[in-house]
Motif scaffolding. Sequence first.
Motif, PDB file in Angstrom:
ATOM      1  N   TYR A  61      -8.773   6.377  -0.270  1.00 43.20           N
ATOM      2  CA  TYR A  61      -9.684   6.987   0.690  1.00 43.20           C
ATOM      3  C   TYR A  61      -9.837   8.468   0.373  1.00 43.20           C
ATOM      4  O   TYR A  61      -8.856   9.154   0.100  1.00 43.20           O
ATOM      5  N   ASN A  63     -10.924  11.708   2.298  1.00 42.75           N
ATOM      6  CA  ASN A  63     -11.137  12.134   3.688  1.00 42.75           C
ATOM      7  C   ASN A  63     -11.368  10.927   4.610  1.00 42.75           C
ATOM      8  O   ASN A  63     -12.318  10.893   5.384  1.00 42.75           O
ATOM      9  N   ASP A  64     -10.521   9.941   4.474  1.00 44.52           N
ATOM     10  CA  ASP A  64     -10.498   8.739   5.326  1.00 44.52           C
ATOM     11  C   ASP A  64     -11.614   7.737   5.059  1.00 44.52           C
ATOM     12  O   ASP A  64     -11.726   6.741   5.761  1.00 44.52           O
ATOM     13  N   GLU A  65     -12.461   7.985   4.048  1.00 43.50           N
ATOM     14  CA  GLU A  65     -13.506   6.999   3.733  1.00 43.50           C
ATOM     15  C   GLU A  65     -13.139   6.270   2.438  1.00 43.50           C
ATOM     16  O   GLU A  65     -12.755   6.888   1.447  1.00 43.50           O
ATOM     17  N   ASP A  66     -13.245   4.937   2.457  1.00 49.55           N
ATOM     18  CA  ASP A  66     -12.881   4.091   1.325  1.00 49.55           C
ATOM     19  C   ASP A  66     -13.738   4.451   0.101  1.00 49.55           C
ATOM     20  O   ASP A  66     -14.963   4.381   0.163  1.00 49.55           O
ATOM     21  N   PHE A  69     -16.847   2.620  -1.405  1.00 52.54           N
ATOM     22  CA  PHE A  69     -18.191   2.812  -0.831  1.00 52.54           C
ATOM     23  C   PHE A  69     -18.749   4.196  -1.165  1.00 52.54           C
ATOM     24  O   PHE A  69     -19.786   4.594  -0.660  1.00 52.54           O
ATOM     25  N   LEU A  86      -3.281   3.707  -0.480  1.00 53.27           N
ATOM     26  CA  LEU A  86      -2.547   2.725   0.340  1.00 53.27           C
ATOM     27  C   LEU A  86      -2.636   1.340  -0.289  1.00 53.27           C
ATOM     28  O   LEU A  86      -3.670   0.976  -0.838  1.00 53.27           O
ATOM     29  N   GLY A  92      -4.302  -5.362  10.809  1.00 55.98           N
ATOM     30  CA  GLY A  92      -5.493  -5.104  11.572  1.00 55.98           C
ATOM     31  C   GLY A  92      -5.663  -6.276  12.478  1.00 55.98           C
ATOM     32  O   GLY A  92      -5.474  -7.368  12.086  1.00 55.98           O
TER      33      GLY A  92
ATOM     34  N   GLU B 201     -10.740   0.739   9.898  1.00 54.83           N
ATOM     35  CA  GLU B 201      -9.527   0.123   9.372  1.00 54.83           C
ATOM     36  C   GLU B 201      -8.300   0.865   9.875  1.00 54.83           C
ATOM     37  O   GLU B 201      -8.143   2.053   9.609  1.00 54.83           O
ATOM     38  N   PRO B 202      -7.437   0.192  10.621  1.00 58.26           N
ATOM     39  CA  PRO B 202      -6.257   0.879  11.135  1.00 58.26           C
ATOM     40  C   PRO B 202      -5.318   1.313   9.998  1.00 58.26           C
ATOM     41  O   PRO B 202      -5.088   0.546   9.065  1.00 58.26           O
ATOM     42  N   ARG B 203      -4.847   2.562  10.082  1.00 55.73           N
ATOM     43  CA  ARG B 203      -3.870   3.062   9.089  1.00 55.73           C
ATOM     44  C   ARG B 203      -2.520   3.171   9.785  1.00 55.73           C
ATOM     45  O   ARG B 203      -2.363   3.939  10.720  1.00 55.73           O
ATOM     46  N   ARG B 231     -16.259   2.002   4.986  1.00 48.71           N
ATOM     47  CA  ARG B 231     -14.997   1.612   5.591  1.00 48.71           C
ATOM     48  C   ARG B 231     -14.222   2.886   5.887  1.00 48.71           C
ATOM     49  O   ARG B 231     -14.022   3.704   4.985  1.00 48.71           O
ATOM     50  N   ILE B 232     -13.852   3.073   7.148  1.00 44.57           N
ATOM     51  CA  ILE B 232     -13.191   4.320   7.540  1.00 44.57           C
ATOM     52  C   ILE B 232     -11.770   4.037   8.007  1.00 44.57           C
ATOM     53  O   ILE B 232     -11.539   3.158   8.837  1.00 44.57           O
ATOM     54  N   SER B 233     -10.818   4.770   7.439  1.00 40.75           N
ATOM     55  CA  SER B 233      -9.405   4.607   7.763  1.00 40.75           C
ATOM     56  C   SER B 233      -9.062   5.484   8.966  1.00 40.75           C
ATOM     57  O   SER B 233      -9.379   6.669   8.992  1.00 40.75           O
TER      58      SER B 233
END
Lengths: 102, 315
Positions: A61, A63-66, A69, A86, A92, B201-203, B231-233
Amino acid sequence: MAVQVRVPTILRSYTGGSKVVEGVGDTLAALFIDIDSHFPGLRGRLVSEDAGELHRFVNIYVNDEDVRFLGGLDAKISDGDTVTILPAVAGGSAMMPATAGI
Amino acid sequence: MRFDSLVDSVGRTPLVGLPRLSPSPDVRLWAKLEQDNPTGSIKDRAALWMIADGEKRGLLTPGATVLEPTSGNTGISLAMVCRQRGYRLVCVMPENTSAERRQLLAMWGAEIVYSPASGGSNEAVAVAKRLAAEHPDWVMLYQYGNPANAQAHYETTGPELLADLPTITHFVAGLGTTGTLMGTGRFLRERVPGIRIIAAEPRYGEIVYGLRNIDEGFIPELYDGSVLTTRISVGPKESLRRTRQMVEEEGIFAGISSGCILHAALIEADRCVRAGQRADIAVIVCDGGWKYLSTGAYAGTLEEAEAALEGQLWA
């Protein structure tokens, strides 16, 4: 300034135990090459040399974006960004040992 | 509304505006309240569709035994549907599952088989697969790979959203089995040009990932990344903060995974505001907060709540 890379426990054997390492590069590919020069072997756990893409069970990721994408290994990286590595896990809302729903 | 039985009342949940959390009159958030399903979660949809599909294909016959790795909402939903249809349900779950959750499943009629806590959810899936091999007459519905899970959302959640919100521009949901995102996402993509499908997506804490070998990861068979826009963590602190905001500002008492989804939705909302774009963003509220009270998520400071969640799969 550089880019901070958060390393999961399972890969810290490559970083001398460090949780966060720093690197430079305009793209994720360049960043990993830079980091591998300081922590040899780390890149091989993230990138499949044959396919030239990220390993299937590694999620990264920016800055928290996969990054899958954001162009994958070609994803643009800027100074001050945070890159998080990760492993893919079941979880989830689907399976949870102690708390979670679903 | 009147229904012939409880299972007939699955779905058709309300979509409510979130006027206080929406950033502007042009960028609006809408919450689909899945806690209004019969057992209180979105999983009633997948459970009902997977059972009905098993019946249609002749796998499930009167007196059949259903097997599923789950310690949560899917187990509760399956237990309810199985009891109504006369099937026996065996749930495989890690042995460190909370007493609260075990009682809920037992109450709805499920039998429980425990898998070693150290192996987490991956191990529960493995134990379930082993049991299925030992008992060829048992039927494992397997929510992670069963197309009927996604199909439930293609046939219900998607059409409901489009009917209630024809101006929808974004759909935001959590990434677990991926059934909600795949089914709803495919339906909306076919009908709404340019729609953005966002996975939250839960981290989790480090302990959850710590034991995983990176070569033995798990990706649900249902997952197809091409359905998603991004997809955002989302970490536990943001998820908790948004879960509390949802009840404080909008009066919606939701589970923690819904806070995770709201956070991703607010990131998207902020992008739209900065780009000067109109947006109608639909977010899924997966379940109510009742089952999570004992986690400490709703009491004390955010820091205390975050510490209480460390090491747990909270969504």
